[in-house]
Scaffold this motif. Structure first.
Motif, PDB file in Angstrom:
ATOM      1  N   TYR A   1       0.794  -1.218   0.000  1.00 13.01           N
ATOM      2  CA  TYR A   1       0.000   0.000   0.000  1.00 13.01           C
ATOM      3  C   TYR A   1       0.829   1.272   0.000  1.00 13.01           C
ATOM      4  CZ  TYR A   1      -4.027  -2.906   0.738  1.00 13.01           C
ATOM      5  OH  TYR A   1      -5.013  -3.837   0.569  1.00 13.01           O
ATOM      6  N   ILE A   2       2.133   1.131   0.336  1.00 14.63           N
ATOM      7  CA  ILE A   2       2.889   2.344   0.587  1.00 14.63           C
ATOM      8  C   ILE A   2       3.018   3.202  -0.678  1.00 14.63           C
ATOM      9  CG2 ILE A   2       5.142   1.185   0.318  1.00 14.63           C
ATOM     10  CD1 ILE A   2       4.434   3.943   2.807  1.00 14.63           C
ATOM     11  N   ILE A   3       3.305   2.567  -1.810  1.00 16.84           N
ATOM     12  CA  ILE A   3       3.502   3.371  -3.022  1.00 16.84           C
ATOM     13  C   ILE A   3       2.185   4.014  -3.447  1.00 16.84           C
ATOM     14  CG2 ILE A   3       4.109   3.250  -5.472  1.00 16.84           C
ATOM     15  CD1 ILE A   3       6.323   1.388  -4.780  1.00 16.84           C
ATOM     16  N   ASP A   4       1.105   3.209  -3.375  1.00 19.05           N
ATOM     17  CA  ASP A   4      -0.202   3.768  -3.722  1.00 19.05           C
ATOM     18  C   ASP A   4      -0.563   4.932  -2.804  1.00 19.05           C
ATOM     19  OD1 ASP A   4      -0.662   2.149  -5.849  1.00 19.05           O
ATOM     20  OD2 ASP A   4      -1.682   0.594  -4.693  1.00 19.05           O
ATOM     21  N   SER A   5      -0.257   4.768  -1.507  1.00 26.80           N
ATOM     22  CA  SER A   5      -0.619   5.841  -0.579  1.00 26.80           C
ATOM     23  C   SER A   5       0.153   7.115  -0.900  1.00 26.80           C
ATOM     24  CB  SER A   5      -0.307   5.449   0.858  1.00 26.80           C
ATOM     25  OG  SER A   5      -0.706   4.158   1.118  1.00 26.80           O
ATOM     26  N   PHE A   6       1.432   6.951  -1.221  1.00 25.25           N
ATOM     27  CA  PHE A   6       2.209   8.135  -1.579  1.00 25.25           C
ATOM     28  C   PHE A   6       1.630   8.797  -2.826  1.00 25.25           C
ATOM     29  CE2 PHE A   6       5.867   6.788   1.104  1.00 25.25           C
ATOM     30  CZ  PHE A   6       5.967   7.977   1.782  1.00 25.25           C
ATOM     31  N   MET A   7       1.212   7.949  -3.775  1.00 30.47           N
ATOM     32  CA  MET A   7       0.622   8.494  -5.002  1.00 30.47           C
ATOM     33  C   MET A   7      -0.621   9.317  -4.657  1.00 30.47           C
ATOM     34  SD  MET A   7       2.359   7.763  -7.613  1.00 30.47           S
ATOM     35  CE  MET A   7       3.912   7.753  -6.821  1.00 30.47           C
ATOM     36  N   VAL A   8      -1.418   8.803  -3.730  1.00 28.58           N
ATOM     37  CA  VAL A   8      -2.640   9.525  -3.342  1.00 28.58           C
ATOM     38  C   VAL A   8      -2.280  10.890  -2.772  1.00 28.58           C
ATOM     39  CG1 VAL A   8      -4.503   9.568  -1.656  1.00 28.58           C
ATOM     40  CG2 VAL A   8      -4.061   7.498  -2.959  1.00 28.58           C
ATOM     41  N   VAL A   9      -1.316  10.901  -1.841  1.00 28.97           N
ATOM     42  CA  VAL A   9      -0.985  12.159  -1.180  1.00 28.97           C
ATOM     43  C   VAL A   9      -0.386  13.139  -2.190  1.00 28.97           C
ATOM     44  CG1 VAL A   9       0.404  13.216   0.609  1.00 28.97           C
ATOM     45  CG2 VAL A   9      -0.666  11.026   1.022  1.00 28.97           C
ATOM     46  N   VAL A  10       0.492  12.626  -3.049  1.00 27.90           N
ATOM     47  CA  VAL A  10       1.136  13.492  -4.026  1.00 27.90           C
ATOM     48  C   VAL A  10       0.110  14.012  -5.035  1.00 27.90           C
ATOM     49  CG1 VAL A  10       2.738  13.479  -5.957  1.00 27.90           C
ATOM     50  CG2 VAL A  10       3.417  12.508  -3.787  1.00 27.90           C
ATOM     51  N   PHE A  11      -0.796  13.119  -5.431  1.00 29.02           N
ATOM     52  CA  PHE A  11      -1.813  13.501  -6.411  1.00 29.02           C
ATOM     53  C   PHE A  11      -2.773  14.518  -5.804  1.00 29.02           C
ATOM     54  CE2 PHE A  11      -6.031  12.490  -8.352  1.00 29.02           C
ATOM     55  CZ  PHE A  11      -5.741  12.944  -9.615  1.00 29.02           C
TER      56      PHE A  11
END
Lengths: 250, 550, 394
Positions: free
Chosen positions: B479-489
């Motif tokens: 989940y970590i990469i997806d979560s970072f993508m969410v925050v960055v997006f």
């Protein structure tokens, strides 16, 4: 190059910009003539730094015109292009390359070709060497040319930064609070240096130090809430009731 | 998810069979136990005996009369009749059942009839009219049965076979039926029968409307079959209805995709909110965030085991206990991490990234050492399992609860930040650390609590994820990469951005999946985000102005 | 101009390390091939490719250091460039197998026959030629880095954001290479190589030659990197790292500066990957794992970023430690690696080489100050003693 729109070196007309609803600049108009030394004063948040950001291409205005040298539309250019056109900028906080020596700082600032390959294959010529020596002498850092910039005192960093601007050979210099944190002696020397520089190019100085402004003895523009409040000699401006109200205080 | 769906589909396929078997079993049971009172039985006897007299038309009439009584014994008798086991003396009179081995019995009571020999009796013969009458009577009897489930399955059977001959039967049943679901089935069955029969165009048009009104895949199939044999003047109408239903179904598909997307988005939201706090508010990049989620999931496992061991009666509340426990456990670990490592690295985001990555390796390996590398089984409580149909949507309870839970966490956090003293201090420290500090806010304390809060939320996310994903040491990594993508997006430092980012990424993922496949869909999303960051380097809801320049 | 560029003044310690690597390039193969087994000088066969692997990692770390240590770009995508170079080499090696595969198909690699593919995908053409594969080793990572960097640097994605999107790029490639449809062997990757440039890939002579080539390439890369960072361009890079906006306001196109070094560095990583694959005998999608890319960062950090020899020393030390550790206490390796990440960032931010250099420099400055005081008591002592942060190359 396009036909000249004005004869001024710097021409801002009706420039506005806002950040999240806050109007940093509000229909600001401001003109600097070639060879002019101009001082800008104003309270915090008056838009002084934002104006410099717009001139140097760091921020795009929401509306308004910004022309350099009469014909160049600065709103369409980025920082590097604007610097190459001949506008130098000194930051409020002295910004030099701390892990380079004083010499390297000036070498990097020299107005030479700045592409990847030009820098990759660059060799220091005798001419460049002489130019750097000359600037070192001007900003009184010859003795410290091999020291890391990080080890300079605050005032020396300010001077190094001014030296770097000189190496850039700009037509217009924007200087943000050059004497902040300087001793009185350093301050008056800086005033002399700037006046000297202004003989060959235009300079815009932002400063809070009224003594320093008086030393410069030039036309003063007072900004407040993103537009020009008053403009004229230091005595004229400092007696303006609006300026007293907004900035100097009673 | 896909597996669950295919199972559902299989169930739907099997349903008619199961229903039929149920109905038959019920019939046999009724027969063998002879539920009806003896007196009522005796009232049937003349009617049964009437089956042995007269020609075929008379006998058919007798079957109808028999069926009209609605007596539970009747289906049994009619079965004997259609199986050719009912006999009567040539001269008429009492009807007997001749079973295997020529044993003569009373069809009504099943007692052996002494003194009657099979040889003296003649089989009651059947013709097609009579058979039809029997079938109709049988269906009618189940359609009129007092048991709702029996009627429901009978109605489904009728819709399947849709023999126009049973039209009047369905009409009769419709007149009496009260149950909405059965009624709608019967109406559809009636409509299909009308379409098959030689009714007037007007009737057929009405029938088409009735079928089309059901608007599901079955209706689509019925109409498509009807279209094949439809007269020219009806074809365009049917075609129009088919298109309409297809459009409607496509809409449901979209809705289903949105639902799946919301579900995925809520999971991403849960995983990302904590990150939005630590990364967005504090500017600390915590690569061990995924491990906080993982620790939350393992806490759920431990709590569930403990509850099962010490208080089995509370098993359903295991999850309710796990949520605060996981929050506390991970929040405390988070505070320890902040005090022990991160506070020495403020202002050095890249170093923080490396140190917390190292930490994530240690936490993963620690869990692997303690619990082993294999998945741990975390049970779904009863209120979180199962599915509910909403229109054309299949909504699983656990996904629904996770959406509710993630929104609850989101708004609770938003309220905390906006309304509480701690929230105010957090925002103050975010905006101007030095100023906040000189105003008397203890910034180290606020930092530790903020980090603890972010970690605690990650732990709660772990509780939710334990319900839908495998609880393994690698849980967080997924989940970590997806979560970072969410925050960055979504844009750093803005919780609403995180909400919008999570939901839109979830939905985009699920919409791409049918076209590109799960893996390629994910790759596409990553590429799209990378391209998006080029356009808006600070995300959808970025702060502007001088304040954000470092 | 190029030779002039490469031969320009280098630091003494760079030249010493380059000479040591070159010596290894000659001595290790000799000690392996010419000395008898059991001699003290003998290097056993299994150690040659292992040492070769370390040198590949060292080259990868050096590549990362150019962007991270000198330009401040923390790329979490260098593992991907490494793997792409490795795949390009692996494709060449696959095509060299020819009809010797299990299915004995002269054109198609085994996994394609297994997948029932009838013809070679277009992107496999040319890889039967070594020169073409060698070109792709440079071009594929270079092109990816160029395109990626073009977008990222132009829109000024910096710092942690850049790290995260490079990681996302790596992750996307990981997912992609796991797919059989990509035509790179899916999960299993490329393996069972037979020979390289006509020589048996398992033969001790070939392995010795591969080791020598790796060492030679590393020494060359070190000299090249030294020439780059000591040029004016290198000074601009450090300027970008320390004060990006100042560099911009001096008129440098920061995005071009970054793009060039990022692309060059990706190519170096590709070369490292290409040398790695024939020595370990396999390349699979696992090489794209984001964790691998981060491990490269820690090698560089341990050795000392912003110094050229630091990453080389760091890569060799950490991987040597890993070999020892995973053999002795396999379950504790991740604890040790995790602790190394934390300890390095907390206690050794300059890395081994950086810290040693700092110590030497402090001593020199102290001596200078003492000497100055003795000579002329009037001259003021420097305002602060010590070098700036982060460490400069000198």
């Amino acid at each position: 190059m396009d036909a000249k729109i004005t004869n001024s070196i710097l021409y801002l007309d009706n420039v506005s910009v806002s950040f999240d609803g806050f109007r940093a600049l509000n229909a600001l108009s401001f003109v600097v003539e070639p060879g002019e030394l101009r001082a800008i004063i104003g309270p915090n948040g008056a838009g002084k730094t934002t104006m410099m950001d717009i001139i140097t291409g760091k921020t795009r205005p929401d509306q308004g015109e910004v022309y350099f040298d009469g014909a160049v539309d600065l709103t369409r250019k980025d920082e590097a292009e604007i610097a190459q056109l001949g506008i130098g900028r000194k930051f409020q906080k002295p910004t030099v390359f701390e892990s380079h020596t004083v010499w390297d700082n000036l070498e990097l600032a020299l107005n030479r070709k700045r592409g990847v390959f030009s820098t990759l294959f660059y060799r220091l010529t005798a001419e460049d060497k002489a130019r750097i020596e000359e600037i070192l002498a001007t900003v009184r850092l010859t003795a410290r040319k091999d020291d890391y910039a990080a080890n300079l005192s605050h005032g020396q960093k300010q001077w190094l930064e001014i030296g770097m601007l000189l190496a850039q050979e700009p037509k217009l210099l924007l200087v943000d609070e050059p004497v902040a944190g300087m001793t009185d002696a350093e301050t008056s020397e800086t005033a002399l240096l700037l006046k000297d520089i202004a003989k060959t190019r235009s300079v815009v100085v932002v400063e809070h130090d009224m003594g320093f402004i008086r030393d410069l003895g030039v036309k003063v523009t007072c900004l407040a809430e993103g537009s020009v409040l008053a403009e004229g000699s230091i005595d004229f401006v400092s007696n303006d009731p609006k300026v007293i109200e907004n900035y100097l205080g009673r | 998810m896909t597996r669950a769906r295919s199972e559902l589909r299989l169930m739907a396929l099997l349903r008619p069979w199961a229903a039929l078997r149920l109905a038959l079993a019920a019939l046999v049971m009724m027969a063998s136990f002879g539920l009806s009172p003896a007196a009522a039985q005796e009232a049937l006897r003349p009617l049964i005996n009437a089956l042995g007299t007269g020609g075929f038309p008379e006998r058919a009439e007798a079957v109808k009369t028999l069926a009209a009584t609605g007596d539970p014994k009747v289906p049994e008798i009619l079965t004997y009749l259609s199986d050719g086991e009912l006999y009567a003396p040539k001269a008429g009179g009492a009807v007997y059942r001749v079973g295997a081995g020529n044993a003569v019995t009373d069809p009504l009571t099943g007692t052996p009839s002494e003194g009657v020999s099979a040889g003296s009796l003649q089989k009651i013969r059947l013709n097609n009219t009579l058979r039809g009458a029997i079938t109709t009577a049988m269906s009618q009897l189940t359609l009129l049965s007092p048991d709702r489930n029996k009627r429901f399955s009978a109605a489904q059977d009728i819709l399947k076979s849709a023999d126009p001959a049973q039209l009047s039967l369905v009409d009769g049943a419709l007149a009496q039926e009260k149950d909405g679901a059965i009624k709608s089935l019967l109406e559809s069955a009636r409509a299909v029968m009308v379409l098959k029969s030689d009714h007037s165009i007007e009737d057929k048009k009405a029938a088409i409307d009735t079928v089309a009104a059901r608007g599901n895949r079955e209706a689509l199939t019925i109409l498509q079959t009807a279209l094949a044999g439809a007269p020219a003047d009806l074809a365009p109408l049917i075609q129009g209805k088919i298109d309409g239903i297809a459009r409607q179904l496509a809409l449901w598909d979209v809705a289903q995709n949105i639902w799946y997307g919301l579900s995925l988005g809520s999971v991403l939201l849960l995983a990302a909110i904590g990150l939005a706090i630590t990364f967005g508010v504090m500017g600390v990049i915590n690569m061990a965030h995924g491990e906080m989620v993982m620790l939350g999931a393992y806490t759920t496992y431990v709590v569930q085991q403990a509850v099962a061991t010490y208080a089995p009666g509370f098993a359903t509340f295991g999850l309710a206990i796990a949520v605060p426990t996981a929050f506390l456990v991970t929040a405390l670990i988070g505070i320890a991490i902040e005090r022990g490592i991160i506070r020495f690295l403020y202002g050095r985001p890249l170093e923080t990234l490396l140190a917390t990555w190292g930490l994530s390796l240690i936490l993963q390996q620690a869990i692997r050492t303690i619990f082993g590398p294999t998945n741990r089984q975390v049970d779904n409580p009863s209120w979180m399992s199962g599915t509910v149909d909403v229109g054309g949507l299949a909504v699983t309870w656990n996904r629904l609860w996770i959406i509710v839970f993630s929104l609850a966490v989101f708004f609770a956090l938003l309220t905390l930040l906006k309304r509480s003293r701690l929230g105010l201090q957090m925002r103050a420290v975010t905006q101007n650390r030095r100023m906040a500090s000189s105003m008397g806010i203890r910034t180290p304390y606020v930092d530790a609590l903020t980090f603890g809060l972010g970690s605690g939320i990650a732990g709660m996310a772990g509780v939710a994820l334990s319900q839908i994903d495998n609880v393994s040491p690698n849980l967080g990594q997924n989940y970590i990469i997806d979560s970072f993508m969410v925050v960055v997006f979504g844009g750093v430092g803005n919780l609403w951005g995180t909400l919008v980012g999570a939901l839109s990424l979830g939905i985009a993922n699920k919409f791409l999946e049918p076209y590109a496949g799960a893996v390629l869909g994910k790759i596409l999303i990553l590429v799209l985000i990378i391209l998006f960051i080029q356009r808006r380097p600070r995300g959808l809801f970025a702060l502007k102005g001088r304040a954000i320049e470092q | 101009m190029i030779t002039d560029f490469l031969l320009s003044r280098h630091e003494k310690k760079t030249l010493i390390v380059a000479a040591l690597i070159l010596a290894a390039a000659i001595l290790v193969p000799l000690a392996n091939l010419l000395t008898p087994v059991g001699s003290i000088l003998h290097v056993p066969d299994h150690l040659v490719p292992l040492m070769g692997k370390y040198l590949c990692y060292a080259l990868l770390a050096l590549a990362l250091d150019l962007v991270w240590g000198y330009c401040g770009i923390l790329s979490l995508g260098h593992g991907a460039f490494f793997a792409l170079g490795g795949y390009a080499m692996g494709m060449y090696l696959m095509r060299q197998i020819g009809a010797r595969g299990v299915y004995a198909n002269p054109l198609l690699p085994d996994f394609m026959v297994f997948l029932n593919w009838k013809e070679l995908p277009w992107y496999w053409t040319g890889f039967d030629q070594f020169w073409f594969a060698a070109l792709m080793v440079l071009l594929v990572p270079g092109l990816l880095a160029f395109v990626f960097g073009w977008f990222a640097f132009r829109s000024r994605v910096t710092g942690v954001y850049l790290s995260i999107i490079t990681q996302a790029m790596t992750y996307a490639l990981l997912l992609a290479f796991f797919r059989n449809e990509m035509g790179f062997g899916g999960n299993n990757g490329l393996t069972d190589f037979k020979d390289i440039l006509g020589a048996n890939i398992q033969a001790p002579e070939t392995r010795a030659a591969l080791f020598a080539s790796t060492a030679l390439m590393l020494a060359l890369a070190l000299i090249f990197a030294s020439a780059v960072v000591r040029s004016k361009y290198g000074k601009v890079l450090i300027g970008v790292r320390d004060a990006e906006s100042r560099t911009r306001f001096l008129g440098y196109r920061v995005e071009n500066m970054k793009l060039f070094i990022f692309t060059v560095s990706a190519m170096m990583a590709g070369i490292a990957g290409a040398l790695y694959v024939p020595q370990v005998g396999i390349i699979n999608p696992g090489e794209f794992a984001p964790a691998n890319s981060i491990e490269v960062v820690i090698w560089t950090a341990v050795g000392g970023r912003g110094t050229l020899i630091g990453p080389i020393i760091g890569a060799i030390l950490v991987n040597f430690g890993k070999s020892i550790f995973t053999a002795a206490f396999p379950e504790f390796w991740l604890f040790a690696l995790g602790a190394l990440f934390i300890a390095t960032t907390l206690f050794l931010p300059k890395g081994i080489v950086g810290t040693v250099m700092q110590g030497a420099k402090n001593r020199a400055e102290r001596q200078k100050a003492v000497a100055a005081e003795k000579g002329r008591a009037v001259s003021p002592a420097p305002a602060t003693v010590g070098t700036p942060e982060p460490q400069a190359a000198e």
